[in-house]
Scaffold this motif. Sequence first.
Motif, PDB file in Angstrom:
ATOM      1  N   SER A 197       0.844  -1.199   0.000  1.00  0.00           N
ATOM      2  CA  SER A 197       0.000   0.000   0.000  1.00  0.00           C
ATOM      3  C   SER A 197       0.875   1.244   0.000  1.00  0.00           C
ATOM      4  CB  SER A 197      -0.917   0.014   1.223  1.00  0.00           C
ATOM      5  OG  SER A 197      -1.797  -1.093   1.201  1.00  0.00           O
TER       6      SER A 197
ATOM      7  N   THR B 104       1.212   5.640   0.790  1.00  0.00           N
ATOM      8  CA  THR B 104       0.875   6.586   1.842  1.00  0.00           C
ATOM      9  C   THR B 104       1.226   7.995   1.362  1.00  0.00           C
ATOM     10  OG1 THR B 104       1.095   7.093   4.198  1.00  0.00           O
ATOM     11  CG2 THR B 104       3.108   6.542   3.009  1.00  0.00           C
ATOM     12  N   THR B 105       0.782   8.977   2.108  1.00  0.00           N
ATOM     13  CA  THR B 105       1.082  10.368   1.798  1.00  0.00           C
ATOM     14  C   THR B 105       1.930  10.959   2.919  1.00  0.00           C
ATOM     15  OG1 THR B 105      -0.985  10.664   0.582  1.00  0.00           O
ATOM     16  CG2 THR B 105       0.115  12.656   1.355  1.00  0.00           C
TER      17      THR B 105
ATOM     18  N   ASP C 175       3.677  13.659   5.298  1.00  0.00           N
ATOM     19  CA  ASP C 175       3.157  14.903   5.855  1.00  0.00           C
ATOM     20  C   ASP C 175       3.458  16.069   4.907  1.00  0.00           C
ATOM     21  OD1 ASP C 175       2.354  17.049   7.328  1.00  0.00           O
ATOM     22  OD2 ASP C 175       3.776  16.763   8.965  1.00  0.00           O
TER      23      ASP C 175
ATOM     24  N   TRP D  39       6.695   9.723  -6.984  1.00  0.00           N
ATOM     25  CA  TRP D  39       5.587   9.434  -6.062  1.00  0.00           C
ATOM     26  C   TRP D  39       4.302   9.391  -6.891  1.00  0.00           C
ATOM     27  CZ3 TRP D  39       2.029  13.115  -3.306  1.00  0.00           C
ATOM     28  CH2 TRP D  39       1.304  12.475  -2.282  1.00  0.00           C
TER      29      TRP D  39
ATOM     30  N   CYS E 156       8.409   7.496   6.778  1.00  0.00           N
ATOM     31  CA  CYS E 156       6.958   7.234   6.677  1.00  0.00           C
ATOM     32  C   CYS E 156       6.704   5.724   6.609  1.00  0.00           C
ATOM     33  CB  CYS E 156       6.366   7.903   5.439  1.00  0.00           C
ATOM     34  SG  CYS E 156       6.498   9.681   5.478  1.00  0.00           S
TER      35      CYS E 156
END
Length: 298
Positions: free
Chosen positions: A253, A255-256, A258, A272, A298
Amino acid sequence: MKKATASGLVEAPWTQSAPASWQRTFLGHLVEVRSGATPSKDEPSFWDGEIPWVSPKDMKVLRIADSEDHVSEAALAHSALRWIAEGSVLMVTRGMILDHTVPISLAMRPLTINQDMKALVPRRVVRGAFLAWLLVGLNPALLARVEEAAHGTKALRTEQWKKLPLAIPPLDDQRRIADFLDRKTAAIDALIAKKEKLVALLAENRQELITRAVTKGLDPSAPMNDSGVNWTDLLPAHWQVKKVARWFGKIGSGTTPDSQNSEFYLDGSVPWVTTSELREREIETTQKSVTTVALAGC
């Protein structure tokens, strides 16, 4: 370039190219303006009627006879809402839609409008049907008068659109022009609908072709066995059914990182992928990149 006429009116390129016999004027001289309103949402009796209450979401057609929301006679009697006469030209004057178009429609029956719109009630010198087509044709000129209002939304202020220079033909010519545009645009719309249907069929055939090739193979005479899965009935007898995770590799999976942390993005070199890139069949570059710090953190 604009220039002044002998009467003092300012002409624009679209009026300079019009026949000399057409009347030069401003939009504000041709219409009376009616504003809209929203009856109280706390009064259910205002919203249980059959009177069309047109808002910008309904302004997708040139002629309007109905709307998604409706109000009652009580709403007209006990709020700022007022009737808009049949033949009036409706125009959206507030909202983000004005970033790219000024929706125009002709009222085909008496109705009401909300506060993000204005109704232009034609005076005797102009027909509503012609005026609607005229404002559609001059949409770029209206867009040029759109301003940014509070909270970043867009607004077409009355004092601005009223000063739009126009050239108006005699009433009989207005009728003929409106009738001509009705016929021609209807024919074009019919062709567009046929093309869109053909495109939809081609897309369906394309998907069927892909599905057939990847689930049945290229040999139509190959022996088939029951697939044992619910998304296809038969598979070539010599094919194997495998689970994606075990056969093809790992599933992970994303993710983003911050968005407030500049260390995750500034001068990033790691592609990305976001959903915007998934329109492409193959991805070689991405709109955004992250840093190796983002990968570690992250």
